[in-house]
Design a protein around this motif. Sequence first.
Motif, PDB file in Angstrom:
ATOM      1  N   VAL A   7       0.846  -1.187   0.000  1.00 43.90           N
ATOM      2  CA  VAL A   7       0.000   0.000   0.000  1.00 43.90           C
ATOM      3  C   VAL A   7       0.889   1.247   0.000  1.00 43.90           C
ATOM      4  CG1 VAL A   7      -1.896   1.176   1.158  1.00 43.90           C
ATOM      5  CG2 VAL A   7      -1.755  -1.314   1.249  1.00 43.90           C
ATOM      6  N   GLY A  10      -0.615   6.808   0.291  1.00 47.31           N
ATOM      7  CA  GLY A  10      -0.683   7.929   1.223  1.00 47.31           C
ATOM      8  C   GLY A  10      -0.136   9.205   0.629  1.00 47.31           C
ATOM      9  N   THR A  33      11.268  -1.441  -0.182  1.00 42.49           N
ATOM     10  CA  THR A  33      10.125  -2.229   0.275  1.00 42.49           C
ATOM     11  C   THR A  33       9.791  -3.324  -0.737  1.00 42.49           C
ATOM     12  OG1 THR A  33       9.256  -0.282   1.428  1.00 42.49           O
ATOM     13  CG2 THR A  33       7.732  -2.102   1.036  1.00 42.49           C
ATOM     14  N   ARG A  80      -6.619   4.492   3.822  1.00 46.77           N
ATOM     15  CA  ARG A  80      -5.815   3.271   3.730  1.00 46.77           C
ATOM     16  C   ARG A  80      -6.693   2.042   3.479  1.00 46.77           C
ATOM     17  NH1 ARG A  80      -2.859  -0.903   6.232  1.00 46.77           N
ATOM     18  NH2 ARG A  80      -0.679  -0.822   5.653  1.00 46.77           N
ATOM     19  N   HIS A 101       1.323  -4.818   3.256  1.00 47.00           N
ATOM     20  CA  HIS A 101       2.445  -4.119   3.868  1.00 47.00           C
ATOM     21  C   HIS A 101       2.448  -2.658   3.434  1.00 47.00           C
ATOM     22  CE1 HIS A 101       6.327  -3.907   5.869  1.00 47.00           C
ATOM     23  NE2 HIS A 101       6.748  -3.168   4.852  1.00 47.00           N
ATOM     24  N   ASP A 102       2.825  -1.799   4.348  1.00 50.31           N
ATOM     25  CA  ASP A 102       2.901  -0.365   4.098  1.00 50.31           C
ATOM     26  C   ASP A 102       4.210  -0.049   3.376  1.00 50.31           C
ATOM     27  OD1 ASP A 102       3.093   2.402   4.253  1.00 50.31           O
ATOM     28  OD2 ASP A 102       2.423   2.498   6.328  1.00 50.31           O
ATOM     29  N   ARG A 105       7.452   1.467   4.985  1.00 46.09           N
ATOM     30  CA  ARG A 105       8.185   0.689   5.985  1.00 46.09           C
ATOM     31  C   ARG A 105       9.226  -0.167   5.257  1.00 46.09           C
ATOM     32  NH1 ARG A 105       5.674   3.608   9.112  1.00 46.09           N
ATOM     33  NH2 ARG A 105       3.632   3.190   9.957  1.00 46.09           N
TER      34      ARG A 105
END
Length: 120
Positions: A7, A10, A33, A80, A101-102, A105
Motif C-alpha cells: 500500500v 498515502g 520495500t 488506507r 504491507h505499508d 516501511r
Amino acid sequence: MLTAIIVAAGDSRRMGFDKLFAMIAGRPVIAHTIHAFERADCVSEIIVVARKDRLDEIEATVRDQNFKKVRSIIPGGKHRQDSVRAGLDHLEAGAKYVAVHDAARPLITTEQIERVFEPG
C-alpha cells in the motif's frame, strides 16, 4: 503461494514531502520495500496500490529496478482501508494467502517475510 499487496497511496502530509521517493542508499524508499518482497521465495506476485498521480513514477521504479513479481500497479483510495480493498479486489481468483504491507516501511527483510509465512 503468497500475494503481497504493498500500500503506497498515502500523501505523506505529516512529512511535507512524499517519503516513498526519498532516496536511501541510492534507491527510493518504495524500491527497498518492493525489493524485500521480490526476493522472498514465498511471494509469487506483488500488487502495488498507489496514488493516481504517482502511478507513472512507481511504474518507472519497477522497470528501473527490474522487479519481476510486480503484477499490477493500481490506484488507491482516499483512506488506507480503501487502498487495501482496491488491492484485494485485484487478487487472482485462486489467491490463497495475502500479505498487506505499508510501502513506507522499507526495513522489512526477506527473512521476516519468509518467517511469517512459514507453516506452523
